[in-house]
Design a protein around this motif. Structure first.
Motif, PDB file in Angstrom:
ATOM      1  N   LYS A 135      16.071  24.185  27.355  1.00 24.01           N
ATOM      2  CA  LYS A 135      16.111  24.979  28.583  1.00 24.01           C
ATOM      3  C   LYS A 135      17.314  25.920  28.586  1.00 24.01           C
ATOM      4  O   LYS A 135      17.197  27.103  28.925  1.00 24.01           O
ATOM      5  CB  LYS A 135      16.166  24.046  29.798  1.00 24.01           C
ATOM      6  N   GLN A 136      18.477  25.394  28.206  1.00 23.94           N
ATOM      7  CA  GLN A 136      19.685  26.225  28.169  1.00 23.94           C
ATOM      8  C   GLN A 136      19.543  27.351  27.143  1.00 23.94           C
ATOM      9  O   GLN A 136      19.947  28.491  27.394  1.00 23.94           O
ATOM     10  CB  GLN A 136      20.894  25.358  27.823  1.00 23.94           C
ATOM     11  N   ASP A 150      16.735  28.714  26.112  1.00 27.04           N
ATOM     12  CA  ASP A 150      15.761  29.678  26.626  1.00 27.04           C
ATOM     13  C   ASP A 150      16.380  30.601  27.677  1.00 27.04           C
ATOM     14  O   ASP A 150      16.074  31.802  27.721  1.00 27.04           O
ATOM     15  CB  ASP A 150      14.561  28.950  27.234  1.00 27.04           C
ATOM     16  N   GLU A 151      17.242  30.053  28.519  1.00 28.18           N
ATOM     17  CA  GLU A 151      17.891  30.856  29.553  1.00 28.18           C
ATOM     18  C   GLU A 151      18.797  31.923  28.938  1.00 28.18           C
ATOM     19  O   GLU A 151      18.846  33.067  29.392  1.00 28.18           O
ATOM     20  CB  GLU A 151      18.699  29.954  30.487  1.00 28.18           C
ATOM     21  N   LYS A 152      19.514  31.542  27.887  1.00 24.13           N
ATOM     22  CA  LYS A 152      20.397  32.509  27.218  1.00 24.13           C
ATOM     23  C   LYS A 152      19.575  33.597  26.525  1.00 24.13           C
ATOM     24  O   LYS A 152      19.926  34.775  26.573  1.00 24.13           O
ATOM     25  CB  LYS A 152      21.285  31.790  26.210  1.00 24.13           C
ATOM     26  N   ASP A 154      16.630  34.616  27.386  1.00 21.85           N
ATOM     27  CA  ASP A 154      16.078  35.465  28.442  1.00 21.85           C
ATOM     28  C   ASP A 154      17.083  36.537  28.837  1.00 21.85           C
ATOM     29  O   ASP A 154      16.732  37.716  28.998  1.00 21.85           O
ATOM     30  CB  ASP A 154      15.705  34.601  29.646  1.00 21.85           C
ATOM     31  N   ALA A 155      18.360  36.138  28.988  1.00 23.03           N
ATOM     32  CA  ALA A 155      19.405  37.101  29.352  1.00 23.03           C
ATOM     33  C   ALA A 155      19.626  38.115  28.231  1.00 23.03           C
ATOM     34  O   ALA A 155      19.827  39.312  28.485  1.00 23.03           O
ATOM     35  CB  ALA A 155      20.708  36.357  29.647  1.00 23.03           C
TER      36      ALA A 155
END
Length: 229
Positions: A60-61, A63-65, A67-68
Motif C-alpha cells: 500500500k505504501q 503504491d501511494e508513492k 501514484d504521487a
C-alpha cells in the motif's frame, strides 16, 4: 550399359580435377566510420522501494508513492507513451538472527525524457515524490538512425581508401566489392547520477550544473573484399 556410364563418370571427374581453378585477385580491408553526437534525450529508470513487516502495508505504501510519482510526471507534460512501469515486485525476506519475516516492495518506472533542459526539474521532483533509487540514466540521440547511416558511409569510404593505398604501389586498381561484413556497435555513455547532488557555487544566484552529457560515439565497422583490376 552400366559399365559405359561408370567409365563416362570417371572420365568427367578426372577432367574436372584436371581443370585449373581460376583465382580472382582480391583484397580484404577493414573500414571505420565515426560520428560524434551531443545527446538530446535520455532514458531514465527509477524505482520506489518500500520495506516493512506487513506485506499488505508495504504494498500500500509503495503504491501511494508510485501514484504521487506518476502524477508528478504528468505535471511535467510528458507524453503517456514516454513513461511506463518496467517491473513490479513484492518479496518476503527472512532475518535469521531475529527469526522474523519482512517484505520488500519495488516498482520501477522507465522514462524517456526528450527535452534535457527539464532533466534537473524531473530528477529532483521524482526524489521529492518518493523515488529512492535511480537505477540507470542513458543519454542518446533522437536522430540515431541518421547518424548511424552517416557512420556506415564513412566506414565504406575508409575501407575503399585503404584498399586504394595498398594497391597503388602495385599498379592495380580497386574494382567492385565482392563481400561486405558489418561489425558495428553503438556505445551509449551511462553516467552514475547521485540524486540531489549538485555542484556547489559561491554565487547562489548562478545556475547549478548537475549534468555533463558528453558525446555519443556512433561507430560503424566494416570488412570489405574488393576485386583487383
Amino acid at each position: 550399359m552400366k559399365k559405359a556410364l561408370l567409365i563416362l563418370s570417371i572420365l568427367f571427374v578426372s577432367m574436372s580435377y584436371g581443370q585449373e581453378v581460376k583465382q580472382i585477385p582480391q583484397i580484404n580491408v577493414n573500414g571505420e566510420g565515426k560520428v560524434k553526437v551531443v545527446p538530446d534525450q535520455a532514458t531514465i529508470a527509477v524505482t520506489v522501494e518500500t520495506k516493512g513487516n506487513n506485506a499488505k502495508d508495504v504494498k500500500k505504501q509503495n503504491d501511494e508513492k508510485i501514484d504521487a510519482v506518476l502524477k508528478f510526471i504528468k505535471k511535467m507534460n510528458l507524453a503517456p507513451a514516454d513513461y511506463k512501469t518496467q517491473r513490479v515486485s513484492l518479496n518476503p525476506q527472512y532475518d535469521y538472527e531475529k527469526k522474523k519475516h519482512s517484505y520488500n516492495a519495488t516498482q520501477t518506472i522507465e522514462i524517456l525524457l526528450r527535452d534535457l533542459s527539464k532533466y534537473d526539474e524531473l530528477m529532483e521532483g521524482l526524489v521529492n515524490e518518493g523515488i529512492n533509487r535511480i537505477d540507470n540514466v542513458t543519454f542518446q540521440s533522437s536522430k540515431l538512425a541518421q547518424y548511424q547511416s552517416e557512420a556506415r558511409k564513412l566506414a565504406m569510404k575508409d575501407a575503399k581508401l585503404k584498399a586504394e593505398d595498398y594497391v597503388s604501389v602495385l599498379g592495380q586498381k580497386v574494382g567492385r566489392a565482392m563481400t561486405i561484413s558489418d561489425n558495428s556497435q553503438t556505445y551509449y555513455p551511462q553516467p552514475m547520477y547521485a540524486a540531489m547532488k549538485t555542484m556547489e557555487r559561491s554565487d547562489a544566484s548562478a545556475p547549478r550544473e548537475t549534468l555533463a552529457v558528453g558525446e555519443i560515439n556512433i561507430t560503424a565497422n566494416v570488412t570489405v573484399s574488393f576485386i583487383l583490376e
